[in-house]
Design a protein around this motif. Structure first.
Motif, PDB file in Angstrom:
ATOM      1  N   ARG A  43      -2.462 -38.327 -25.221  1.00 27.55           N
ATOM      2  CA  ARG A  43      -3.053 -38.358 -26.570  1.00 27.55           C
ATOM      3  C   ARG A  43      -2.411 -39.473 -27.389  1.00 27.55           C
ATOM      4  NH1 ARG A  43      -3.142 -33.680 -29.917  1.00 27.55           N
ATOM      5  NH2 ARG A  43      -4.798 -34.885 -30.867  1.00 27.55           N
ATOM      6  N   VAL A  44      -2.801 -40.702 -27.073  1.00 23.98           N
ATOM      7  CA  VAL A  44      -2.236 -41.868 -27.746  1.00 23.98           C
ATOM      8  C   VAL A  44      -3.354 -42.773 -28.257  1.00 23.98           C
ATOM      9  CG1 VAL A  44      -0.117 -41.875 -26.367  1.00 23.98           C
ATOM     10  CG2 VAL A  44      -2.061 -43.240 -25.637  1.00 23.98           C
ATOM     11  N   THR A  45      -3.021 -43.550 -29.260  1.00 24.91           N
ATOM     12  CA  THR A  45      -3.877 -44.636 -29.725  1.00 24.91           C
ATOM     13  C   THR A  45      -3.205 -45.919 -29.283  1.00 24.91           C
ATOM     14  OG1 THR A  45      -4.617 -43.388 -31.651  1.00 24.91           O
ATOM     15  CG2 THR A  45      -4.855 -45.779 -31.751  1.00 24.91           C
ATOM     16  N   GLN A  46      -3.964 -46.798 -28.643  1.00 29.48           N
ATOM     17  CA  GLN A  46      -3.413 -48.061 -28.158  1.00 29.48           C
ATOM     18  C   GLN A  46      -4.240 -49.199 -28.724  1.00 29.48           C
ATOM     19  OE1 GLN A  46      -2.358 -48.315 -23.988  1.00 29.48           O
ATOM     20  NE2 GLN A  46      -3.288 -50.325 -23.871  1.00 29.48           N
ATOM     21  N   LEU A  47      -3.558 -50.169 -29.348  1.00 28.42           N
ATOM     22  CA  LEU A  47      -4.229 -51.312 -29.963  1.00 28.42           C
ATOM     23  C   LEU A  47      -3.589 -52.614 -29.494  1.00 28.42           C
ATOM     24  CD1 LEU A  47      -4.195 -50.013 -33.646  1.00 28.42           C
ATOM     25  CD2 LEU A  47      -6.129 -49.973 -32.091  1.00 28.42           C
ATOM     26  N   VAL A  57       0.993 -58.260 -28.805  1.00 27.79           N
ATOM     27  CA  VAL A  57       1.643 -56.986 -28.482  1.00 27.79           C
ATOM     28  C   VAL A  57       0.598 -55.906 -28.251  1.00 27.79           C
ATOM     29  CG1 VAL A  57       3.778 -57.464 -29.766  1.00 27.79           C
ATOM     30  CG2 VAL A  57       1.900 -56.293 -30.899  1.00 27.79           C
ATOM     31  N   GLN A  58       1.011 -54.878 -27.534  1.00 28.97           N
ATOM     32  CA  GLN A  58       0.252 -53.645 -27.393  1.00 28.97           C
ATOM     33  C   GLN A  58       0.990 -52.602 -28.229  1.00 28.97           C
ATOM     34  OE1 GLN A  58      -2.558 -52.726 -25.580  1.00 28.97           O
ATOM     35  NE2 GLN A  58      -2.844 -54.906 -25.189  1.00 28.97           N
ATOM     36  N   PHE A  59       0.315 -52.081 -29.242  1.00 22.22           N
ATOM     37  CA  PHE A  59       0.891 -51.030 -30.084  1.00 22.22           C
ATOM     38  C   PHE A  59       0.397 -49.702 -29.547  1.00 22.22           C
ATOM     39  CE2 PHE A  59       0.113 -48.130 -33.688  1.00 22.22           C
ATOM     40  CZ  PHE A  59       1.425 -47.915 -34.073  1.00 22.22           C
ATOM     41  N   VAL A  60       1.313 -48.765 -29.323  1.00 26.45           N
ATOM     42  CA  VAL A  60       0.955 -47.431 -28.835  1.00 26.45           C
ATOM     43  C   VAL A  60       1.551 -46.409 -29.786  1.00 26.45           C
ATOM     44  CG1 VAL A  60       1.088 -45.796 -26.915  1.00 26.45           C
ATOM     45  CG2 VAL A  60       0.941 -48.251 -26.443  1.00 26.45           C
ATOM     46  N   SER A  61       0.701 -45.508 -30.279  1.00 26.80           N
ATOM     47  CA  SER A  61       1.128 -44.444 -31.188  1.00 26.80           C
ATOM     48  C   SER A  61       0.743 -43.111 -30.563  1.00 26.80           C
ATOM     49  CB  SER A  61       0.437 -44.615 -32.546  1.00 26.80           C
ATOM     50  OG  SER A  61       0.749 -43.536 -33.396  1.00 26.80           O
ATOM     51  N   CYS A  62       1.711 -42.211 -30.416  1.00 26.62           N
ATOM     52  CA  CYS A  62       1.485 -40.908 -29.788  1.00 26.62           C
ATOM     53  C   CYS A  62       1.103 -39.872 -30.842  1.00 26.62           C
ATOM     54  CB  CYS A  62       2.738 -40.459 -29.043  1.00 26.62           C
ATOM     55  SG  CYS A  62       2.535 -38.861 -28.222  1.00 26.62           S
ATOM     56  N   HIS A  63       0.048 -39.112 -30.564  1.00 30.03           N
ATOM     57  CA  HIS A  63      -0.404 -38.064 -31.476  1.00 30.03           C
ATOM     58  C   HIS A  63       0.402 -36.784 -31.317  1.00 30.03           C
ATOM     59  CE1 HIS A  63      -3.962 -40.339 -32.717  1.00 30.03           C
ATOM     60  NE2 HIS A  63      -3.991 -40.748 -31.461  1.00 30.03           N
ATOM     61  N   GLU A  67       5.803 -40.906 -31.531  1.00 28.47           N
ATOM     62  CA  GLU A  67       6.512 -42.117 -31.097  1.00 28.47           C
ATOM     63  C   GLU A  67       5.598 -43.316 -31.274  1.00 28.47           C
ATOM     64  OE1 GLU A  67       9.698 -44.278 -29.165  1.00 28.47           O
ATOM     65  OE2 GLU A  67       9.614 -42.305 -30.059  1.00 28.47           O
ATOM     66  N   ARG A  68       6.144 -44.442 -31.722  1.00 31.50           N
ATOM     67  CA  ARG A  68       5.382 -45.679 -31.871  1.00 31.50           C
ATOM     68  C   ARG A  68       6.133 -46.791 -31.150  1.00 31.50           C
ATOM     69  NH1 ARG A  68       4.650 -42.512 -36.044  1.00 31.50           N
ATOM     70  NH2 ARG A  68       2.594 -42.332 -36.995  1.00 31.50           N
ATOM     71  N   THR A  69       5.411 -47.533 -30.323  1.00 29.23           N
ATOM     72  CA  THR A  69       6.049 -48.615 -29.580  1.00 29.23           C
ATOM     73  C   THR A  69       5.201 -49.877 -29.680  1.00 29.23           C
ATOM     74  OG1 THR A  69       4.969 -47.958 -27.505  1.00 29.23           O
ATOM     75  CG2 THR A  69       7.174 -47.086 -27.906  1.00 29.23           C
ATOM     76  N   TRP A  70       5.871 -51.013 -29.584  1.00 24.25           N
ATOM     77  CA  TRP A  70       5.228 -52.324 -29.556  1.00 24.25           C
ATOM     78  C   TRP A  70       5.731 -53.002 -28.289  1.00 24.25           C
ATOM     79  CZ3 TRP A  70       7.090 -49.929 -33.808  1.00 24.25           C
ATOM     80  CH2 TRP A  70       6.236 -49.811 -34.916  1.00 24.25           C
ATOM     81  N   LEU A  77       9.542 -54.111 -28.070  1.00 25.95           N
ATOM     82  CA  LEU A  77      10.173 -54.634 -29.282  1.00 25.95           C
ATOM     83  C   LEU A  77      10.657 -53.466 -30.134  1.00 25.95           C
ATOM     84  CD1 LEU A  77       7.489 -57.287 -30.301  1.00 25.95           C
ATOM     85  CD2 LEU A  77       9.683 -57.722 -29.209  1.00 25.95           C
ATOM     86  N   THR A  78      11.789 -53.648 -30.779  1.00 26.64           N
ATOM     87  CA  THR A  78      12.278 -52.650 -31.729  1.00 26.64           C
ATOM     88  C   THR A  78      11.502 -52.796 -33.038  1.00 26.64           C
ATOM     89  OG1 THR A  78      13.935 -54.114 -32.669  1.00 26.64           O
ATOM     90  CG2 THR A  78      14.612 -52.786 -30.753  1.00 26.64           C
ATOM     91  N   VAL A  79      11.585 -51.785 -33.888  1.00 25.59           N
ATOM     92  CA  VAL A  79      10.938 -51.869 -35.201  1.00 25.59           C
ATOM     93  C   VAL A  79      11.492 -53.074 -35.960  1.00 25.59           C
ATOM     94  CG1 VAL A  79      10.617 -50.719 -37.427  1.00 25.59           C
ATOM     95  CG2 VAL A  79      10.452 -49.408 -35.316  1.00 25.59           C
ATOM     96  N   ASP A  80      12.822 -53.263 -35.910  1.00 27.12           N
ATOM     97  CA  ASP A  80      13.418 -54.425 -36.591  1.00 27.12           C
ATOM     98  C   ASP A  80      12.892 -55.741 -36.015  1.00 27.12           C
ATOM     99  OD1 ASP A  80      14.916 -52.849 -38.304  1.00 27.12           O
ATOM    100  OD2 ASP A  80      16.685 -52.858 -37.001  1.00 27.12           O
TER     101      ASP A  80
END
Length: 89
Positions: A43-47, A57-63, A67-70, A77-80
């Motif tokens: 159950r993720v959104t991937q952009l 980048v591929q952004f993935v956000s878990c519902h 968790e959010r990753t780039w 990549l880290t958020v920073d």
């Protein structure tokens, strides 16, 4: 200033880019199979996106676990790191 009757310099046409297939957030059969790297949920959104500095980048956000990753070609990549790459110069 060019003369009024002078022909315009021709522009080169842009190379056509092949768009990736579109997925669906509402129909599971049309979604790409992405998993959360933290909890394993589907159950993720991937952009796909490009950061301000041009980094793709591929952004993935878990519902489930939020968790959010780039992910870039060079790895995650880290958020920073994302914030640093998105600052305007």
């Amino acid at each position: 200033m060019p003369a009024a009757n002078a022909p315009r310099a021709s522009r080169r046409p842009r190379a056509a880019r092949t768009a990736p297939p579109l997925g669906s957030l509402t129909q599971a059969a049309h979604r790409e199979s992405a998993l959360c790297g933290h909890c394993g949920s589907e159950r993720v959104t991937q952009l796909s996106m490009s950061l301000t500095d041009g980094t793709p980048v591929q952004f993935v956000s878990c519902h489930v676990c939020e968790e959010r990753t780039w992910n870039s070609a060079g790895g995650p990549l880290t958020v920073d790191g994302v914030l640093e790459r998105t600052r305007k110069q």
